[in-house]
Scaffold this motif. Sequence first.
Motif, PDB file in Angstrom:
ATOM      1  N   ASP A  64       0.822  -1.223   0.000  1.00  0.00           N
ATOM      2  CA  ASP A  64       0.000   0.000   0.000  1.00  0.00           C
ATOM      3  C   ASP A  64       0.853   1.270   0.000  1.00  0.00           C
ATOM      4  O   ASP A  64       0.377   2.342   0.397  1.00  0.00           O
ATOM      5  CB  ASP A  64      -0.935   0.020   1.225  1.00  0.00           C
ATOM      6  CG  ASP A  64      -2.248  -0.702   0.977  1.00  0.00           C
ATOM      7  OD1 ASP A  64      -2.572  -0.988  -0.191  1.00  0.00           O
ATOM      8  OD2 ASP A  64      -2.960  -0.988   1.971  1.00  0.00           O
ATOM      9  N   HIS A  96      -3.676   2.562  -6.750  1.00  0.00           N
ATOM     10  CA  HIS A  96      -2.579   2.433  -5.766  1.00  0.00           C
ATOM     11  C   HIS A  96      -1.794   1.137  -5.950  1.00  0.00           C
ATOM     12  O   HIS A  96      -0.625   1.061  -5.598  1.00  0.00           O
ATOM     13  CB  HIS A  96      -3.091   2.612  -4.327  1.00  0.00           C
ATOM     14  CG  HIS A  96      -3.735   1.418  -3.725  1.00  0.00           C
ATOM     15  ND1 HIS A  96      -5.022   1.030  -3.994  1.00  0.00           N
ATOM     16  CD2 HIS A  96      -3.262   0.501  -2.850  1.00  0.00           C
ATOM     17  CE1 HIS A  96      -5.306  -0.051  -3.307  1.00  0.00           C
ATOM     18  NE2 HIS A  96      -4.253  -0.407  -2.600  1.00  0.00           N
ATOM     19  N   HIS A 122      -2.466  -6.613  -6.097  1.00  0.00           N
ATOM     20  CA  HIS A 122      -3.004  -6.948  -4.766  1.00  0.00           C
ATOM     21  C   HIS A 122      -4.475  -6.579  -4.592  1.00  0.00           C
ATOM     22  O   HIS A 122      -5.142  -7.138  -3.732  1.00  0.00           O
ATOM     23  CB  HIS A 122      -2.126  -6.370  -3.642  1.00  0.00           C
ATOM     24  CG  HIS A 122      -2.425  -4.945  -3.260  1.00  0.00           C
ATOM     25  ND1 HIS A 122      -1.744  -3.868  -3.777  1.00  0.00           N
ATOM     26  CD2 HIS A 122      -3.325  -4.421  -2.407  1.00  0.00           C
ATOM     27  CE1 HIS A 122      -2.217  -2.755  -3.238  1.00  0.00           C
ATOM     28  NE2 HIS A 122      -3.182  -3.065  -2.416  1.00  0.00           N
TER      29      HIS A 122
HETATM   30 FE   LIG Z   1      -4.257  -1.837  -1.078  1.00  0.00          FE
END
Ligand SMILES: [Fe+2]
Length: 200
Positions: A64, A96, A122
């Motif tokens: 992240d 992101h 992800h």
């Molecule tokens: Fe994420």
Amino acid sequence: MEHVNLNYQNYAAFDRDEIIKQMKKLLKKERLEHCLRVEATAIELAHENGADETVAGLAGLVHDYAKQRSKDDFETLIKQDHLDPELLKYGRAIWHGYVGYLMVQRELGINDARILRAVKYHTIGAAVMDVYAQIVYMADYIEPERNFAGIDEARQLTHKKLWDGVVYQNAQTMKRLVGNQQAIYPAAIVAYNAISAGQQ
Ligand SMILES: [Fe+2]
Ligand SMILES: [Fe+2]
């Protein structure tokens, strides 16, 4: 996570402490703590699946990294790098990971394709996911502070067979998006067809 003593410097321009220091500047405390839990869970899943714990841990830690970057940062990168212009219709939830992996690569000096793919995929998954992409996808979903209807099943499935966890999460996510009548980024549909709809 004080016991993490993995040599991330083999895969990045910085060691673990320096990466965390940099992430502290870019992320809220809660988001950074989530990243540390995903790192720990990724290491655990790597151990269970005979994968490299350093690669999985680093991918989990930075997954992240780009979560709180400005809309402007992403739009500039999408245009400069001539990425799929369709991406501009979406938002940070997609960007992101799907775009943010490029920031991970350029700003943290991480060039290992397994790590970059795990970060990229992800959120939406991919038609082909290696063990590291599966680990980060699932570690993000089941880290210890996650709490939602179905979390117990998700954890059980994942620890029993990683891929079954991937299939579970992917189906849940698609159901939620369709239920909310949200637009689905086309690559996520391609991933769904391969993961959940039995084309893999
Ligand atoms: Fe994420
Ligand atoms: Fe996350």
